[in-house]
Design a protein around this motif. Structure first.
Motif, PDB file in Angstrom:
ATOM      1  N   GLU A  67       0.848  -1.192   0.000  1.00 46.39           N
ATOM      2  CA  GLU A  67       0.000   0.000   0.000  1.00 46.39           C
ATOM      3  C   GLU A  67       0.883   1.242   0.000  1.00 46.39           C
ATOM      4  N   LEU A  68       0.575   2.171  -0.908  1.00 48.28           N
ATOM      5  CA  LEU A  68       1.370   3.385  -1.059  1.00 48.28           C
ATOM      6  C   LEU A  68       0.733   4.549  -0.308  1.00 48.28           C
ATOM      7  N   GLU A  69       1.534   5.582  -0.071  1.00 46.04           N
ATOM      8  CA  GLU A  69       1.061   6.711   0.738  1.00 46.04           C
ATOM      9  C   GLU A  69      -0.087   7.460   0.090  1.00 46.04           C
ATOM     10  N   ASP A  70      -0.188   7.422  -1.242  1.00 53.19           N
ATOM     11  CA  ASP A  70      -1.270   8.128  -1.921  1.00 53.19           C
ATOM     12  C   ASP A  70      -2.556   7.316  -1.986  1.00 53.19           C
ATOM     13  N   ARG A 128       6.629  -2.643   4.055  1.00 58.55           N
ATOM     14  CA  ARG A 128       6.764  -1.272   4.529  1.00 58.55           C
ATOM     15  C   ARG A 128       7.577  -1.312   5.819  1.00 58.55           C
ATOM     16  N   GLY A 132       9.501   3.914   7.254  1.00 61.45           N
ATOM     17  CA  GLY A 132       8.707   4.460   6.170  1.00 61.45           C
ATOM     18  C   GLY A 132       9.139   4.033   4.782  1.00 61.45           C
ATOM     19  N   ASP A 133      10.357   3.516   4.647  1.00 62.34           N
ATOM     20  CA  ASP A 133      10.815   3.043   3.348  1.00 62.34           C
ATOM     21  C   ASP A 133      10.066   1.769   2.943  1.00 62.34           C
ATOM     22  N   ASP A 156      10.874   6.583  -2.365  1.00 61.68           N
ATOM     23  CA  ASP A 156       9.932   7.441  -3.082  1.00 61.68           C
ATOM     24  C   ASP A 156       8.705   6.653  -3.544  1.00 61.68           C
ATOM     25  N   GLU A 157       8.234   5.768  -2.678  1.00 61.87           N
ATOM     26  CA  GLU A 157       6.989   5.032  -2.901  1.00 61.87           C
ATOM     27  C   GLU A 157       7.017   4.189  -4.175  1.00 61.87           C
TER      28      GLU A 157
END
Length: 388
Positions: A67-70, A128, A132-133, A156-157
């Protein structure tokens, strides 16, 4: 016959047979009443994405989710190209995205990692990290005596990745790390489990030596555990890890014993208990077990295949699930996701997204020879797994 006297082609044929069809399970007597055979009605849970083979793409398999931050979800898998679908054929890592929590997916691949191995790159695990990386683990397969896991980091996601870091530097050989298998403990320790099948001066064999590797510096360096004790000389393959509530680590192992086998570590993966049989009836096929975040229970997805017919007992169908509320000692809430007798269901990736569970797994057709060539993603509500 000694494998080191065989030609490379002969080695490859043996390896293909081992991974694709297993070593042949045997039926286990006196199983619990909860171990069930598939019903006559064919069950197939709906898929939100089915990756079928096509031109210059003979196989799509073994993936994992992140799952990505966006809010997007990325699924990375092994995209084979060329003519062959064998485990040793050419493949790169490809990705698909979902913007609606796994309900629908993009229609075109993106290349996540080109083929950097002599044969391929495959068997992805995405994690994850606590800082955070995103860590991506995969096998770089150069030949039938040289296959080890590597790790890359994205800050960078998943747009770009660091240079690869080998997870095994103290040994050489053919090591198997399945997809969706790497964990991070509460104290930040990264841990993975591998099966060693071959190495310098070592006869290639299906009964692997199992080890855990751990890292306390976010994967920059790795240390090996003692070998998992196997006094009964069971065929052990494709281990996975689960952190238990009491701080111990459970190793889940594919075997030829007719069940999944377990081993435990009480010292952060440095040493392991003797292998023991669980009550999860199984052919020679891997299981995926993970903890449901909201409840703390364990969810297992595997082939709950119980049959007195040895030809049936070795098949990777049905695809089943069960829940344990006591860290794997007992299992209940048995469910069937797929039970086509011609299906071939294995190499499960699992991700928990809100109240839902995402599953990605091989779901081809055995008579058609596409057992490992088709990957399916399905999304089910968490409550579905708890229903009687």
């Amino acid at each position: 016959m000694r494998m080191n006297r065989l030609s490379s082609a002969a080695k490859m044929l043996v390896l293909i047979a081992l991974v694709s069809y297993g070593c042949g399970g045997k039926p286990v007597e006196n199983q619990t009443a909860e171990s069930k055979q598939p019903s006559e009605e064919i069950i197939s849970v709906p898929g939100s994405l089915v990756l079928n083979p096509g031109d210059n793409n003979p196989r799509n398999s073994e993936g994992d989710f992140i799952e990505l931050e966006d809010g997007k979800i990325l699924f990375v898998y092994s995209h084979y190209y060329g003519e062959s679908s064998s485990d040793h054929a050419t493949a790169y890592l490809a990705g698909r995205y979902s913007e609606d929590k796994g309900r629908t997916w993009t229609s075109e691949d993106v290349e996540v990692l080109p083929n950097e191995g002599g044969m391929n790159v495959m068997s992805v695990s995405l994690l994850r990290l606590q800082n955070g990386d995103i860590a991506m683990f995969y096998l770089r397969k150069n030949n039938t005596d040289d296959c080890i896991p590597y790790m890359r980091i994205s800050k960078d996601e998943a747009e770009t990745w660091s240079e690869p870091i080998p997870c095994i530097t103290d040994d050489e050989g053919y090591f198997v790390l399945n997809n969706d298998r790497v964990i991070q403990l509460e104290d930040g320790t990264l841990m993975l489990a591998v099966a060693k099948h071959a190495g310098p001066g070592m006869e290639w064999r299906g009964r692997a030596d199992l080890f855990a590797y751990s890292s306390t510096d976010n994967g920059q360096t790795w240390k090996r555990s003692e070998m998992v004790p196997n006094p009964k000389e069971i065929v052990l393959q494709e281990p996975g890890l689960v952190a238990l509530a009491d701080g111990s680590i459970l190793m889940v192992i594919r075997t030829d014993a007719g069940v999944q086998c377990f081993s435990y570590s009480k010292d952060q993966g440095k040493t392991w208990s003797e292998v023991e049989e669980s009550t999860l009836v199984s052919p020679v096929s891997p299981a995926t077990i993970e903890r449901i975040p909201e409840t703390g229970d364990l969810l297992a997805v595997w082939n709950n295949n119980l049959s007195e017919d040895p030809d049936v007992a070795k098949l990777r169908t049905p695809l089943s699930s069960a829940i344990s509320k006591d860290d794997g000692k007992t299992w209940g809430n048995y469910k069937t996701l797929e039970n086509d007798p011609d299906g071939w269901y294995c190499y499960i990736a699992m991700d928990f997204v809100g109240d839902d569970v995402l599953l990605g797994y091989c779901a081809g057709n055995r008579p058609a020879g596409t057992g490992l060539s088709v990957t399916k993603i399905t999304k089910l509500g968490r409550d579905w797994f708890y229903k009687d």
